[in-house]
Write a protein that holds these residues in place. Structure first.
Motif, short mmCIF file in Angstrom:
data_model
loop_
_atom_site.label_atom_id
_atom_site.label_comp_id
_atom_site.label_asym_id
_atom_site.label_seq_id
_atom_site.Cartn_x
_atom_site.Cartn_y
_atom_site.Cartn_z
N SER A 65 132.07 -11.62 -63.76
CA SER A 65 131.05 -11.60 -64.81
C SER A 65 130.75 -10.17 -65.22
N PRO A 66 130.35 -9.94 -66.47
CA PRO A 66 130.01 -8.58 -66.92
C PRO A 66 128.85 -8.00 -66.12
N MET A 67 128.83 -6.68 -66.03
CA MET A 67 127.76 -5.99 -65.30
C MET A 67 127.04 -5.03 -66.23
N ASP A 68 125.72 -4.98 -66.09
CA ASP A 68 124.89 -3.97 -66.75
C ASP A 68 124.49 -2.96 -65.69
N ALA A 69 125.02 -1.74 -65.79
CA ALA A 69 124.79 -0.73 -64.77
C ALA A 69 123.32 -0.34 -64.66
N GLU A 70 122.50 -0.65 -65.68
CA GLU A 70 121.09 -0.29 -65.68
C GLU A 70 120.19 -1.37 -65.10
N HIS A 71 120.75 -2.53 -64.76
CA HIS A 71 119.93 -3.63 -64.28
C HIS A 71 120.61 -4.28 -63.07
N ALA A 72 120.11 -3.98 -61.87
CA ALA A 72 120.66 -4.56 -60.65
C ALA A 72 120.42 -6.07 -60.64
N ASP A 73 121.49 -6.84 -60.46
CA ASP A 73 121.38 -8.30 -60.53
C ASP A 73 121.59 -8.99 -59.19
N GLY A 74 121.70 -8.19 -58.12
CA GLY A 74 121.80 -8.77 -56.79
C GLY A 74 123.15 -9.33 -56.42
N ARG A 75 124.15 -9.11 -57.25
CA ARG A 75 125.47 -9.67 -56.96
C ARG A 75 126.07 -9.03 -55.71
#
Length: 286
Positions: free
Chosen positions: A224-234
């Motif tokens: 899945s795409p990642m936003d480096a500015e928002h930690a998503d817990g992956r």
């Protein structure tokens, strides 16, 4: 090896991640276990390739620990750097490792197979590199042996794998330069890489490419795409088993095997009870 060429590949050992642990460091123990498993096989490889990120931070003492461990190998060992390595310290520990214009890259002839070890390391960045100097060397090597089956080893795979935080840009200039250099060279049977800490099969301008999983812990599979500015817990890294690979060239065909190393339970052995099954399987070959 009779009737073929067998090349082992070990990658991304990252020795020195816990430097204070020395020989009991998690990564070094995994490396030692992988090498012991490889050496215990009944069929020994003709060569071992260490395809980069040998150390975690290019520390001199870590290369010395690796050198002592590799001294047990009864076959040649080829080494190329990864983005966590240090060329100067690598060459200090392995002074017989060839260089070309300052890059750790060279050719080996193993039976009928030509092996090209390519330096894709740039000390200024995590991703790979393939400059004009390296391209000129590779072009010369390929043009001078157009009829010889050739296997290329490099640390960084020149493809986008889909793991967002590990991937370079699709338009990386070094991608284009590498693709242009190898295009049309039909003697290249495959490209073997590391770096991703995961198994991968892909292709580069029609040439098969595979990535051997790491000895160090694995990169978790998340496409899945990642936003480096928002930690998503992956999940990012997991203690999946360490791996090595075996590349078998025989009868004009390359077959690559990926071997995990761990305390697996053996569920079947070739004893008398399995002789009828084996006779039937072998009988189908006629």
């Amino acid at each position: 090896m009779n009737n073929g060429v067998l090349i082992a590949q070990i990658t991304d050992t990252h020795v020195g991640f816990e430097p204070e642990a020395e020989d009991e460091e998690f990564n070094f123990v995994r490396f030692r276990e992988v090498l012991e498993h490889l050496l215990a096989q009944s069929t020994r490889p003709d060569m071992l390739v260490l395809s980069g990120d040998i150390t975690d931070g290019g520390q001199r003492e870590c290369y010395e620990r690796v050198r002592r461990l590799l001294a047990t190998c009864p076959f040649p060992v080829a080494i190329i750097p990864g983005n966590h390595d240090n060329r100067e310290e690598l060459l200090r520990a392995f002074p017989d490792c060839p260089t070309e214009n300052g890059f750790v890259q060279y050719a080996r002839q193993i039976g009928e197979l030509r092996v090209l070890c390519l330096d894709s390391f740039d000390p200024e960045r995590h991703g790979g590199a393939f400059c004009d100097v390296r391209a000129a060397w590779l072009e010369r090597e390929l043009n001078s042996h157009r009829d010889t089956p050739t296997l290329i080893f490099m640390h960084h795979p020149p493809v986008v794998a889909g793991i967002d935080w590990m991937d370079p840009r699709p338009e990386e200039p070094w991608f284009r330069r590498f693709h242009e250099t190898v295009a049309g060279h039909r003697q290249i049977v495959a490209i073997e890489a590391g770096h991703l800490h995961r198994p991968l099969h892909s292709s580069v301008v029609g040439i098969p490419l595979s990535v051997t999983p790491a000895v160090a812990p694995a990169v978790s599979l998340d496409l899945s795409p990642m936003d480096a500015e928002h930690a998503d817990g992956r999940a990012i890294v997991a203690t999946e088993p360490p791996f090595y690979s075996l590349h078998l060239w025989r009868g004009g065909v390359l077959a690559s095997h990926f071997q995990p190393v761990g305390p697996w339970q053996t569920l079947a052995r070739f004893d008398k009870t399995l002789e009828p099954m084996m006779r039937g399987l072998f009988g189908e070959r006629h």
